[in-house]
Design a protein around this motif. Structure first.
Motif, PDB file in Angstrom:
ATOM      1  N   UNK A   1     102.395 -82.413  68.585  1.00 20.06           N
ATOM      2  CA  UNK A   1     103.368 -83.241  69.286  1.00 20.06           C
ATOM      3  C   UNK A   1     104.650 -82.437  69.461  1.00 20.06           C
ATOM      4  N   UNK A   2     105.141 -82.399  70.702  1.00 22.20           N
ATOM      5  CA  UNK A   2     106.383 -81.696  71.030  1.00 22.20           C
ATOM      6  C   UNK A   2     107.243 -82.571  71.923  1.00 22.20           C
ATOM      7  N   UNK A   3     108.504 -82.190  72.016  1.00 23.35           N
ATOM      8  CA  UNK A   3     109.406 -82.825  72.969  1.00 23.35           C
ATOM      9  C   UNK A   3     109.347 -82.045  74.276  1.00 23.35           C
ATOM     10  N   UNK A   4     109.296 -82.759  75.373  1.00 28.93           N
ATOM     11  CA  UNK A   4     109.306 -82.124  76.687  1.00 28.93           C
ATOM     12  C   UNK A   4     110.692 -81.532  76.920  1.00 28.93           C
TER      13      UNK A   4
ATOM     14  N   UNK B   1     112.415 -83.680  80.079  1.00 29.48           N
ATOM     15  CA  UNK B   1     112.847 -85.079  79.983  1.00 29.48           C
ATOM     16  C   UNK B   1     113.095 -85.545  78.552  1.00 29.48           C
ATOM     17  N   UNK B   2     112.627 -84.780  77.558  1.00 27.33           N
ATOM     18  CA  UNK B   2     112.852 -85.154  76.171  1.00 27.33           C
ATOM     19  C   UNK B   2     111.797 -86.064  75.568  1.00 27.33           C
ATOM     20  N   UNK B   3     110.839 -86.501  76.358  1.00 29.67           N
ATOM     21  CA  UNK B   3     109.774 -87.372  75.862  1.00 29.67           C
ATOM     22  C   UNK B   3     108.800 -86.582  74.989  1.00 29.67           C
ATOM     23  N   UNK B   4     108.108 -87.293  74.096  1.00 30.69           N
ATOM     24  CA  UNK B   4     107.072 -86.664  73.287  1.00 30.69           C
ATOM     25  C   UNK B   4     105.813 -86.495  74.121  1.00 30.69           C
ATOM     26  N   UNK B   5     105.084 -85.400  73.864  1.00 37.14           N
ATOM     27  CA  UNK B   5     103.799 -85.211  74.513  1.00 37.14           C
ATOM     28  C   UNK B   5     102.917 -84.353  73.614  1.00 37.14           C
ATOM     29  N   UNK B   6     101.626 -84.418  73.844  1.00 35.38           N
ATOM     30  CA  UNK B   6     100.672 -83.617  73.078  1.00 35.38           C
ATOM     31  C   UNK B   6     100.579 -82.234  73.717  1.00 35.38           C
ATOM     32  N   UNK B   7     101.042 -81.234  72.992  1.00 34.17           N
ATOM     33  CA  UNK B   7     100.995 -79.854  73.470  1.00 34.17           C
ATOM     34  C   UNK B   7      99.649 -79.254  73.087  1.00 34.17           C
ATOM     35  N   UNK B   8      98.896 -78.835  74.103  1.00 31.45           N
ATOM     36  CA  UNK B   8      97.581 -78.254  73.863  1.00 31.45           C
ATOM     37  C   UNK B   8      97.541 -76.770  74.184  1.00 31.45           C
TER      38      UNK B   8
ATOM     39  N   UNK C   1     105.610 -82.263  79.660  1.00 34.20           N
ATOM     40  CA  UNK C   1     104.762 -83.461  79.633  1.00 34.20           C
ATOM     41  C   UNK C   1     104.057 -83.667  80.981  1.00 34.20           C
ATOM     42  N   UNK C   2     103.095 -84.560  80.983  1.00 32.84           N
ATOM     43  CA  UNK C   2     102.288 -84.817  82.172  1.00 32.84           C
ATOM     44  C   UNK C   2     103.145 -85.316  83.336  1.00 32.84           C
ATOM     45  N   UNK C   3     104.086 -86.217  83.039  1.00 31.10           N
ATOM     46  CA  UNK C   3     104.939 -86.788  84.082  1.00 31.10           C
ATOM     47  C   UNK C   3     105.783 -85.693  84.747  1.00 31.10           C
ATOM     48  N   UNK C   4     106.376 -84.830  83.942  1.00 32.51           N
ATOM     49  CA  UNK C   4     107.183 -83.737  84.485  1.00 32.51           C
ATOM     50  C   UNK C   4     106.315 -82.712  85.217  1.00 32.51           C
ATOM     51  N   UNK C   5     105.100 -82.507  84.737  1.00 29.17           N
ATOM     52  CA  UNK C   5     104.181 -81.592  85.410  1.00 29.17           C
ATOM     53  C   UNK C   5     103.819 -82.126  86.798  1.00 29.17           C
ATOM     54  N   UNK C   6     103.616 -83.426  86.900  1.00 30.51           N
ATOM     55  CA  UNK C   6     103.330 -84.031  88.210  1.00 30.51           C
ATOM     56  C   UNK C   6     104.529 -83.872  89.144  1.00 30.51           C
TER      57      UNK C   6
END
Length: 138
Positions: free
Chosen positions: A4-7, A10-17, A23-28
């Motif tokens: 788990x990391x902060x984007x 945007x600062x949201x948590x996301x699963x870093x693989x 994060x997915x939202x920022x990637x989109x």
């Protein structure tokens, strides 16, 4: 396993693989911006546009353009005025982390260092050589 990391965007948590650093939202959102830039650059009159012109026309940040060039999503062979800053001096480059000028300076410094090292080794070897004088009486 994901961590788990902060984007950073945007600062949201996301699963870093290990695949994406945002994060997915920022990637989109980045992908939509990429499509805008790519459509802009596909027009014949815009292929030689500078980074400043692309930023002005599309609203994308320079950092994002640099990221896409670094990842070869925008290729300088097709769009000649694109690049990213050299890690040493900041001038635009299209390959590696250093521009050609900085690479040549480092190579020159390494050659000088090796020559100085070899010279010091030769001097120290010659200082170690001792000459024996004989005390024979004739």
């Amino acid at each position: 396993m994901a961590e788990v990391r902060n984007c950073p965007s945007c600062g949201e948590f996301f699963n870093y693989t290990g695949i994406r650093d945002i994060c997915y939202k920022c990637a989109q959102n980045e992908e939509e911006l990429y499509q805008v830039v790519y459509r802009f650059l596909r027009k014949r009159e815009n292929r030689a546009a500078t980074i400043e012109r692309i930023v002005e026309a599309t609203g994308v940040t320079e950092e994002l353009l640099h990221k896409w060039v670094r990842k070869n999503r925008l290729q300088p062979a097709v769009f000649p005025n694109l690049g990213y800053p050299c890690d040493n001096c900041g001038h635009l480059t299209t390959t590696g982390k250093l521009c050609t000028k900085c690479q040549n300076e480092i190579k020159k410094d390494l050659r000088n260092f090796e020559a100085a090292k070899e010279f010091r080794e030769n001097v120290s070897k010659s200082e170690r050589a001792t000459y024996l004088a004989s005390n024979r009486k004739k």
